[in-house]
Design a protein around this motif. Structure first.
Motif, PDB file in Angstrom:
ATOM      1  N   THR A  57      -7.240   2.017   1.454  1.00 45.49           N
ATOM      2  CA  THR A  57      -6.571  -0.235   1.468  1.00 45.49           C
ATOM      3  C   THR A  57      -6.744   0.384   3.379  1.00 45.49           C
ATOM      4  OG1 THR A  57      -5.791  -0.514  -0.417  1.00 45.49           O
ATOM      5  CG2 THR A  57      -5.522  -1.635   1.671  1.00 45.49           C
ATOM      6  N   GLY A  73      -2.008  -3.972  -2.106  1.00 45.52           N
ATOM      7  CA  GLY A  73      -2.891  -2.807  -2.289  1.00 45.52           C
ATOM      8  C   GLY A  73      -3.879  -1.485  -3.347  1.00 45.52           C
ATOM      9  N   ASP A  74      -4.212  -0.840  -2.983  1.00 45.49           N
ATOM     10  CA  ASP A  74      -4.959  -0.476  -3.909  1.00 45.49           C
ATOM     11  C   ASP A  74      -6.150   1.131  -3.291  1.00 45.49           C
ATOM     12  OD1 ASP A  74      -7.034  -0.438  -5.893  1.00 45.49           O
ATOM     13  OD2 ASP A  74      -8.506  -1.586  -5.224  1.00 45.49           O
ATOM     14  N   SER A  75      -5.755   2.049  -3.802  1.00 50.40           N
ATOM     15  CA  SER A  75      -6.287   3.446  -3.476  1.00 50.40           C
ATOM     16  C   SER A  75      -6.712   4.405  -4.919  1.00 50.40           C
ATOM     17  CB  SER A  75      -4.922   4.109  -2.923  1.00 50.40           C
ATOM     18  OG  SER A  75      -5.547   5.212  -2.437  1.00 50.40           O
ATOM     19  N   VAL A  88      -9.194  -7.007  -0.005  1.00 49.36           N
ATOM     20  CA  VAL A  88      -8.496  -6.812  -0.679  1.00 49.36           C
ATOM     21  C   VAL A  88      -7.189  -7.284   0.149  1.00 49.36           C
ATOM     22  CG1 VAL A  88      -8.090  -4.253   0.396  1.00 49.36           C
ATOM     23  CG2 VAL A  88      -6.155  -5.217  -1.625  1.00 49.36           C
ATOM     24  N   ALA A 140     -10.967  -2.285   0.254  1.00 49.90           N
ATOM     25  CA  ALA A 140     -10.958  -0.673   0.257  1.00 49.90           C
ATOM     26  C   ALA A 140     -12.126  -0.177   0.054  1.00 49.90           C
ATOM     27  CB  ALA A 140     -10.078  -1.546  -2.017  1.00 49.90           C
ATOM     28  N   SER A 169       1.048  -1.243   0.619  1.00 47.00           N
ATOM     29  CA  SER A 169      -0.182   0.256   0.216  1.00 47.00           C
ATOM     30  C   SER A 169       0.317   0.941   0.129  1.00 47.00           C
ATOM     31  CB  SER A 169      -0.684   0.277   1.039  1.00 47.00           C
ATOM     32  OG  SER A 169      -2.220  -0.679   1.119  1.00 47.00           O
TER      33      SER A 169
END
Ligand code: MF3
Ligand code: CO
Length: 258
Positions: free
Chosen positions: A244, A112-114, A178, A209, A18
């Motif tokens: 996340t 990780g996801d943003s 996630v 997320a 992340s």
């Protein structure tokens, strides 16, 4: 599939992935300027991920909602585009554009996801208000990410914030679990109409997320001709922010912050 729960050690790994996401997104966002093509931003993301030994999570990935693999590292969604905007050489950012950038990375087997939205140059008052509302919706939703609450509490925080500004929440798209994969259960709706009977309870060790998508005029979307880009049905502006977040005994921990 049941909702996966993560140990403290695993959450540390998701946090390392992340952190790469947060760094790459910040660098891409700095380069959002009138005259830049969305493909140039794509190249920056690929280069910066590689420098950090991370793999872009979306590039070549087949999401559950599609029958084909996504061909880029970034989703760049401009103005009436809500999510999954495909970077293109011929797509040039203009003054005042509302530009959403979404990035995921995998490091050491964890994702990780943003996402964030910025305005190229000076935006209209409506555009500025939409960004403020969407960001506020994200942070109000994160406050609800505590053990014992339900997924729908996150949805309602997003929707109430949107409504208080006079904006809409997008139907059928939302956040997700996630960690070991970029998209896992549970689905985290943005619009209360999508909160099902299941409405799972949040538990310590879940990582989700949260990604509010707000639009000025409508909840409805249409898919663009390229097979990926999702746009508002009425052509009104949309914005998107995503973090996340780990649900811990002490409350929510944002993993995709710098
Ligand atoms: N962050 C985006 C989402 O959670 C990821 C899109 S997956 C893609 O919806 F493969 F379509 F890019
Ligand atoms: Co996401």
């Amino acid at each position: 599939m049941a909702i996966e729960l993560y140990s403290q050690r695993e959450i540390e790994k998701i946090k390392r992935a992340s952190k790469v996401v947060a760094e790459v997104l910040a660098l891409v966002a700095e380069n959002v300027k009138p005259g830049v093509s969305t493909w140039e931003l794509e190249m920056i993301a690929r280069r910066e991920a590689q420098k950090r030994n991370a793999t872009p999570a979306f590039l070549g990935y087949k999401p559950p909602f599609s029958d084909k693999s996504y061909p880029a590292a970034l989703c760049i969604s401009i103005n009436d585009e809500v999510v999954h905007g495909l970077p293109k050489k011929e797509k040039i950012i203009k003054e005042g554009d509302v530009v959403s950038i979404d990035f995921g990375a995998i490091l050491d087997g964890y994702a990780g996801d943003s996402a964030l939205t910025v305005i190229a140059g000076k935006g209209s008052p409506t555009a500025q208000k939409l960004l403020e509302a969407t960001k506020e919706a994200l942070y109000r939703a994160i406050e609800k990410a505590t053990p014992g609450r339900k997924i729908g509490d996150i949805t309602h925080a997003i929707h109430e914030t949107a409504t208080s500004y006079g904006f809409k929440t997008i139907l059928r798209y939302g956040g997700h679990g996630v960690g070991r994969k970029v998209h896992q259960e549970p689905f985290v709706p943005n619009n209360p109409k999508d909160v099902g009977k299941k409405n799972p309870r949040l538990r310590q060790g879940m990582v989700i997320a949260i990604e509010p998508m707000l639009a000025v005029g409508t909840e409805e979307t249409v898919e663009d001709g390229d097979g990926w880009t999702v746009k508002t049905k009425d052509g009104s502006l949309a914005a998107h922010f995503e973090h996340t977040v780990a649900i811990t005994r002490k409350g929510p921990v944002i993993l995709t912050e710098l």
